[in-house]
Scaffold this active site. Sequence first.
Site, PDB file in Angstrom:
ATOM      1  N   ASP A 128      -6.316  33.992  68.132  1.00  0.00           N
ATOM      2  CA  ASP A 128      -6.079  34.898  66.997  1.00  0.00           C
ATOM      3  C   ASP A 128      -7.149  35.985  66.859  1.00  0.00           C
ATOM      4  OD1 ASP A 128      -4.025  33.116  66.490  1.00  0.00           O
ATOM      5  OD2 ASP A 128      -5.142  32.012  64.968  1.00  0.00           O
ATOM      6  N   GLY A 171      -0.980  34.612  65.745  1.00  0.00           N
ATOM      7  CA  GLY A 171      -2.128  35.335  65.187  1.00  0.00           C
ATOM      8  C   GLY A 171      -2.492  34.888  63.795  1.00  0.00           C
TER       9      GLY A 171
HETATM   10  O1  F6P Z   1      -4.728  29.493  65.637  1.00  0.00           O
HETATM   11  C1  F6P Z   1      -4.017  29.548  66.832  1.00  0.00           C
HETATM   12  C2  F6P Z   1      -2.543  29.416  66.587  1.00  0.00           C
HETATM   13  O2  F6P Z   1      -1.883  29.502  67.832  1.00  0.00           O
HETATM   14  C3  F6P Z   1      -1.952  30.412  65.584  1.00  0.00           C
HETATM   15  O3  F6P Z   1      -1.765  31.688  66.143  1.00  0.00           O
HETATM   16  C4  F6P Z   1      -0.689  29.709  65.181  1.00  0.00           C
HETATM   17  O4  F6P Z   1      -0.261  30.089  63.896  1.00  0.00           O
HETATM   18  C5  F6P Z   1      -1.092  28.257  65.184  1.00  0.00           C
HETATM   19  O5  F6P Z   1      -2.224  28.164  66.009  1.00  0.00           O
HETATM   20  C6  F6P Z   1      -0.025  27.330  65.679  1.00  0.00           C
HETATM   21  O6  F6P Z   1      -0.490  26.041  65.527  1.00  0.00           O
HETATM   22  P1  F6P Z   1       0.179  24.754  66.172  1.00  0.00           P
HETATM   23  O7  F6P Z   1      -0.225  24.692  67.608  1.00  0.00           O
HETATM   24  O8  F6P Z   1      -0.396  23.637  65.390  1.00  0.00           O
HETATM   25  O9  F6P Z   1       1.654  24.903  66.035  1.00  0.00           O
END
Ligand code: F6P
Length: 342
Positions: A128, A171
């Site tokens: 992000d 992001g």
């Molecule tokens: O913080 C990194 C990220 O990929 C974000 O861009 C996204 O909102 C989130 O993590 C997704 O998280 P998870 O892997 O828990 O679905």
Amino acid sequence: MRVGVLTGGGDCPGLNAVIRAIVRKGVQEYGYEFTGFRDGWHGPLDGDTVPLDIPAVRGILPRGGTILGSSRTNPLKAENGVRRVKENLAKYEVDALVAIGGEDTLGVATALSDEYGVPCVGVPKTIDNDLAATDYTFGFDTAVNIATEAIDRLHTTAESHMRVLVVEVMGRHAGWIALHSGLAGGANAILIPEQRFDLDQVCAWVESRFKIRYAPIVVVAEGAMPKDGDMVLKDQTLDSFGHVRLSGVGEWLAKEIERRTGKEARTTVLGHVQRGGTPSAFDRWLATRFGLHAIDAVRDQDWGKMVALRGTEIVRVPLRDATTQLKTVDPRLYTEAGVFFG
Ligand code: F6P
């Protein structure tokens, strides 16, 4: 000296490169021993470890993911969490901890270090790029390259069918991936969380693109919000840091564009593809340098610090500075990109 290493939060390309650099320099130059903690803060919280030495880090530089595993475990929310972490560090004779993570993982490292006296050094990672105090985090460049390649590909199929293609990128609450990949990929509209978007304006951009016989590509960050309305979410689940799972705005936007303009619109949600696979050369370079400087901070017993990129220099900053506020897109950068919209 025995150093514990953990990787927490959403994974990203480059984590293994950091681990490798920490271990190589720590063993070769300082004679340290290492303990890997599995799955983020779950490792020190529950005493889950993995051997970490030079053979364990051989060949991992180009590998995506993390050999240590990751999770969004929050020890500050767990019963007797701080006490359990301290007891496990003592049990495994770990003298210092290197935490590699984003806002949440490093937020825990900040509290453990500043409030509970646990010797921690932080390394910033996240696709992000939303961590304050560092110009870039590793993982971001790879994610932008993946998203850009996807946009390039979507241009050709959009042109063949004269459709609107909406591309939803990750992001969280920062529009860095959307802005960089949208600019690099020649998007006709880029929508970011920092600036609420006007649906009428987006439709006008879409229609003006069709007028010159091109098919529009709209890049939307998962955290972007319409001017009149709330964040569009398809899932309200919260993680242990209280974050909602983002995604859904892309689907919603395509439907609205289709309804208002009468043009066929489809959505591609890039999702975790942006976090997978081999890191770009830039991310390998940055991650490796972060690792080398993090183990130097351990040698200097410079606890409560995070390594950060400033220009081309790696510096140390207080962990607290990195986690108290998000680094969001400067409105001037967004305005600059506006010349390509429509
Ligand atoms: O913080 C990194 C990220 O990929 C974000 O861009 C996204 O909102 C989130 O993590 C997704 O998280 P998870 O892997 O828990 O679905």
